[in-house]
Motif scaffolding. Sequence first.
Motif, PDB file in Angstrom:
ATOM      1  N   LEU A  12      42.671  31.178  44.213  1.00 10.77           N
ATOM      2  CA  LEU A  12      43.863  31.656  43.501  1.00 10.77           C
ATOM      3  C   LEU A  12      44.527  30.531  42.718  1.00 10.77           C
ATOM      4  CD1 LEU A  12      45.368  33.991  46.235  1.00 10.77           C
ATOM      5  CD2 LEU A  12      44.503  34.695  44.002  1.00 10.77           C
ATOM      6  N   ASN A  13      44.496  29.333  43.261  1.00  9.34           N
ATOM      7  CA  ASN A  13      45.073  28.186  42.569  1.00  9.34           C
ATOM      8  C   ASN A  13      44.340  27.924  41.254  1.00  9.34           C
ATOM      9  OD1 ASN A  13      46.866  25.935  42.395  1.00  9.34           O
ATOM     10  ND2 ASN A  13      45.181  24.599  42.964  1.00  9.34           N
ATOM     11  N   SER A  14      43.011  28.061  41.273  1.00  3.68           N
ATOM     12  CA  SER A  14      42.217  27.889  40.046  1.00  3.68           C
ATOM     13  C   SER A  14      42.500  29.017  39.058  1.00  3.68           C
ATOM     14  CB  SER A  14      40.725  27.869  40.391  1.00  3.68           C
ATOM     15  OG  SER A  14      40.417  26.782  41.246  1.00  3.68           O
ATOM     16  N   LEU A  15      42.599  30.248  39.564  1.00  7.89           N
ATOM     17  CA  LEU A  15      42.844  31.409  38.704  1.00  7.89           C
ATOM     18  C   LEU A  15      44.211  31.346  38.038  1.00  7.89           C
ATOM     19  CD1 LEU A  15      41.890  34.194  37.702  1.00  7.89           C
ATOM     20  CD2 LEU A  15      42.852  35.182  39.802  1.00  7.89           C
ATOM     21  N   PHE A  16      45.194  30.755  38.732  1.00  6.47           N
ATOM     22  CA  PHE A  16      46.567  30.711  38.217  1.00  6.47           C
ATOM     23  C   PHE A  16      46.672  29.913  36.918  1.00  6.47           C
ATOM     24  CE2 PHE A  16      51.149  29.602  38.422  1.00  6.47           C
ATOM     25  CZ  PHE A  16      51.653  30.876  38.618  1.00  6.47           C
ATOM     26  N   ARG A  17      45.701  29.055  36.648  1.00  6.62           N
ATOM     27  CA  ARG A  17      45.701  28.289  35.398  1.00  6.62           C
ATOM     28  C   ARG A  17      45.390  29.174  34.196  1.00  6.62           C
ATOM     29  NH1 ARG A  17      42.585  24.432  38.484  1.00  6.62           N
ATOM     30  NH2 ARG A  17      40.750  24.963  37.257  1.00  6.62           N
ATOM     31  N   TYR A  18      44.783  30.340  34.462  1.00  2.00           N
ATOM     32  CA  TYR A  18      44.349  31.211  33.362  1.00  2.00           C
ATOM     33  C   TYR A  18      45.221  32.453  33.192  1.00  2.00           C
ATOM     34  CZ  TYR A  18      40.189  28.323  33.765  1.00  2.00           C
ATOM     35  OH  TYR A  18      39.336  27.247  33.811  1.00  2.00           O
ATOM     36  N   CYS A  19      45.851  32.913  34.249  1.00  2.00           N
ATOM     37  CA  CYS A  19      46.701  34.108  34.127  1.00  2.00           C
ATOM     38  C   CYS A  19      47.739  34.110  35.244  1.00  2.00           C
ATOM     39  CB  CYS A  19      45.861  35.388  34.187  1.00  2.00           C
ATOM     40  SG  CYS A  19      45.107  35.694  35.806  1.00  2.00           S
ATOM     41  N   LYS A  20      48.771  34.952  35.072  1.00  2.00           N
ATOM     42  CA  LYS A  20      49.856  35.039  36.055  1.00  2.00           C
ATOM     43  C   LYS A  20      49.962  36.433  36.677  1.00  2.00           C
ATOM     44  CE  LYS A  20      51.172  30.834  35.167  1.00  2.00           C
ATOM     45  NZ  LYS A  20      49.958  30.455  34.420  1.00  2.00           N
ATOM     46  N   THR A  21      49.106  37.355  36.217  1.00  2.00           N
ATOM     47  CA  THR A  21      49.100  38.717  36.761  1.00  2.00           C
ATOM     48  C   THR A  21      47.718  39.029  37.305  1.00  2.00           C
ATOM     49  OG1 THR A  21      50.791  39.479  35.201  1.00  2.00           O
ATOM     50  CG2 THR A  21      49.428  41.166  36.241  1.00  2.00           C
ATOM     51  N   ILE A  22      47.695  39.687  38.456  1.00  2.00           N
ATOM     52  CA  ILE A  22      46.417  40.014  39.085  1.00  2.00           C
ATOM     53  C   ILE A  22      46.436  41.455  39.583  1.00  2.00           C
ATOM     54  CG2 ILE A  22      47.174  39.105  41.321  1.00  2.00           C
ATOM     55  CD1 ILE A  22      44.329  38.150  41.788  1.00  2.00           C
ATOM     56  N   TYR A  23      45.362  42.193  39.260  1.00  2.00           N
ATOM     57  CA  TYR A  23      45.190  43.561  39.739  1.00  2.00           C
ATOM     58  C   TYR A  23      44.209  43.529  40.909  1.00  2.00           C
ATOM     59  CZ  TYR A  23      47.448  45.499  35.557  1.00  2.00           C
ATOM     60  OH  TYR A  23      48.348  45.839  34.572  1.00  2.00           O
ATOM     61  N   LEU A  24      44.654  43.976  42.075  1.00  2.00           N
ATOM     62  CA  LEU A  24      43.775  44.036  43.239  1.00  2.00           C
ATOM     63  C   LEU A  24      43.119  45.413  43.293  1.00  2.00           C
ATOM     64  CD1 LEU A  24      45.919  42.285  46.009  1.00  2.00           C
ATOM     65  CD2 LEU A  24      44.244  41.280  44.473  1.00  2.00           C
ATOM     66  N   VAL A  25      41.783  45.452  43.183  1.00  2.00           N
ATOM     67  CA  VAL A  25      41.040  46.716  43.182  1.00  2.00           C
ATOM     68  C   VAL A  25      40.018  46.655  44.314  1.00  2.00           C
ATOM     69  CG1 VAL A  25      39.864  48.423  41.755  1.00  2.00           C
ATOM     70  CG2 VAL A  25      41.222  46.635  40.667  1.00  2.00           C
ATOM     71  N   PHE A  26      40.470  46.950  45.518  1.00  2.00           N
ATOM     72  CA  PHE A  26      39.578  46.923  46.665  1.00  2.00           C
ATOM     73  C   PHE A  26      39.212  48.341  47.073  1.00  2.00           C
ATOM     74  CE2 PHE A  26      41.477  42.595  48.077  1.00  2.00           C
ATOM     75  CZ  PHE A  26      40.721  41.967  47.086  1.00  2.00           C
ATOM     76  N   ASP A  27      38.174  48.455  47.875  1.00  2.00           N
ATOM     77  CA  ASP A  27      37.710  49.776  48.318  1.00  2.00           C
ATOM     78  C   ASP A  27      38.822  50.520  49.049  1.00  2.00           C
ATOM     79  OD1 ASP A  27      35.397  48.833  47.297  1.00  2.00           O
ATOM     80  OD2 ASP A  27      34.312  48.680  49.201  1.00  2.00           O
ATOM     81  N   SER A  43      43.644  38.315  27.887  1.00  2.00           N
ATOM     82  CA  SER A  43      44.305  39.538  28.360  1.00  2.00           C
ATOM     83  C   SER A  43      45.556  39.237  29.179  1.00  2.00           C
ATOM     84  CB  SER A  43      43.329  40.366  29.213  1.00  2.00           C
ATOM     85  OG  SER A  43      42.935  39.627  30.363  1.00  2.00           O
ATOM     86  N   GLY A  44      45.589  38.046  29.789  1.00  2.00           N
ATOM     87  CA  GLY A  44      46.757  37.664  30.581  1.00  2.00           C
ATOM     88  C   GLY A  44      46.730  38.165  32.008  1.00  2.00           C
ATOM     89  N   PHE A  45      45.621  38.797  32.398  1.00  2.00           N
ATOM     90  CA  PHE A  45      45.508  39.265  33.780  1.00  2.00           C
ATOM     91  C   PHE A  45      44.044  39.299  34.203  1.00  2.00           C
ATOM     92  CE2 PHE A  45      45.082  43.126  31.268  1.00  2.00           C
ATOM     93  CZ  PHE A  45      44.098  43.850  31.914  1.00  2.00           C
ATOM     94  N   ALA A  46      43.840  39.332  35.521  1.00  2.00           N
ATOM     95  CA  ALA A  46      42.494  39.424  36.080  1.00  2.00           C
ATOM     96  C   ALA A  46      42.405  40.646  36.981  1.00  2.00           C
ATOM     97  CB  ALA A  46      42.162  38.163  36.877  1.00  2.00           C
ATOM     98  N   ILE A  47      41.208  41.247  37.034  1.00  2.00           N
ATOM     99  CA  ILE A  47      40.951  42.371  37.929  1.00  2.00           C
ATOM    100  C   ILE A  47      40.094  41.836  39.072  1.00  2.00           C
ATOM    101  CG2 ILE A  47      39.923  44.654  38.160  1.00  2.00           C
ATOM    102  CD1 ILE A  47      40.331  45.027  35.141  1.00  2.00           C
ATOM    103  N   LEU A  48      40.670  41.772  40.256  1.00  2.00           N
ATOM    104  CA  LEU A  48      39.972  41.197  41.402  1.00  2.00           C
ATOM    105  C   LEU A  48      39.383  42.303  42.267  1.00  2.00           C
ATOM    106  CD1 LEU A  48      39.269  38.651  43.043  1.00  2.00           C
ATOM    107  CD2 LEU A  48      41.421  38.965  44.257  1.00  2.00           C
TER     108      LEU A  48
END
Length: 420
Positions: free
Chosen positions: A42-57, A6-11
């Motif tokens: 985040l350093n580990s996650l950056f190997r898999y995608c370059k976009t991150i969606y922050l979904v906090f309460d 997908s190129g992004f992660a939902i955190l």
Amino acid sequence: DEIRKSGFAILTEGYADVLTLHQAGYQNAIASSGTSLTREQLNSLFRYCKTIYLVFDADEAGIKATERGLELALEQGFNVLIVELPSGEDPDSIIRNLGGKNFQVYIDQAVNFLDYLIKKYSNKDLLKNPTEKAKSMRYFLELICKIPDRLQHDEYIKNMAQMMNLTSRQIEQVYKEKAILEKNKTNLTNQSKPTSGNSGLINKETIRTIAENKESKEGKLISDAEIKRDINEIKFYDKLLPEEVLLLQLLLLEKDSRTIITNVYNLTEEKFHSDLGKSILKNLLRMLKESSDIAKSYFDDELLTQREKQEITNLIFTEVKFSEKWKEFSNRNTEVDMERMVKDTIIRLELLNIENRLAELQGKLLENKQKCEELAKNQKDEVSDAEELLEKLKQEQHELLKEQMEISSKRKKLNQLFIR
């Protein structure tokens, strides 16, 4: 694999949110292990995608967690998007109440970090008070400067200027403080690097350490918090720069370096940045022509102000602390490395001059762009108004012609009656 595809992660904040999101088909949803996000994660996650969606309460704790998370993510180089949820809701509650497909609506409406923060600060009335607005601007600027890709900086600053209605002078000041932020960031990075091979030699990192020690009243290294405070309170032209401190101190106390400064590099006040430094250097160079022992004669000089005399006193009585290895090496090769130290310091002053000039030009370019956009908008409005007026005049002309024809017809009939 799903994150890579997908190129992004939902955190999200918690595992309950992740489980619910996975059950709803969002296989790229993740959560940090524990209460807070870390650079290592985040350093580990950056190997898999370059976009991150922050979904906090959407509560106060969630908002603070969002700010902490976006700071770390921006620094890592992520494209950070904020998913705004209704007050009191979280991903788990939204999916359970509205379904997984409706959660996608919130993902699609995610905004960049700057839009999110300006909206939040505006809702809290933190942008109305001049003091709070300036404080917010500096915080936003710090975040922008964390982004490794400097090509993005101008775009974010332009958006900030438009959304916060900044004046041209404010934009120019933003770029000046940006240059200072980046300079301090570079210096801190250099200080954290281990020294190589000949640790006794004075290298660029050591020069910075020596110079910054002069800035501290207690002779200690300046901390991150103190640097941030200084950036917020700095009056650029009223304060000696670390490079100016070092050169003035060498001029006052080191006869060998004095020859290098005045004869080899022909240092003049034009190379300095602060008005205070320029004036002190100009007077010291003048005094050197009259006496070689300026460290003793300066206090009776009538052309020096009290402020300048006090600064010179501070320079003289603040010791330059060289390492023991440097002292041993300097006995054998003083002039060569002293020359290198002076040269490096002057070069840094010249680079800072270039950075400041670029900052001024960027501010003016942005101001001109805004003026052009405003002019184009005004011209468009004027054209629209002119077209509307022309159409109205045509309608009036048509009505007048119609009335003229009716009058002519009546006149013709009356003439015919008169003839009869």
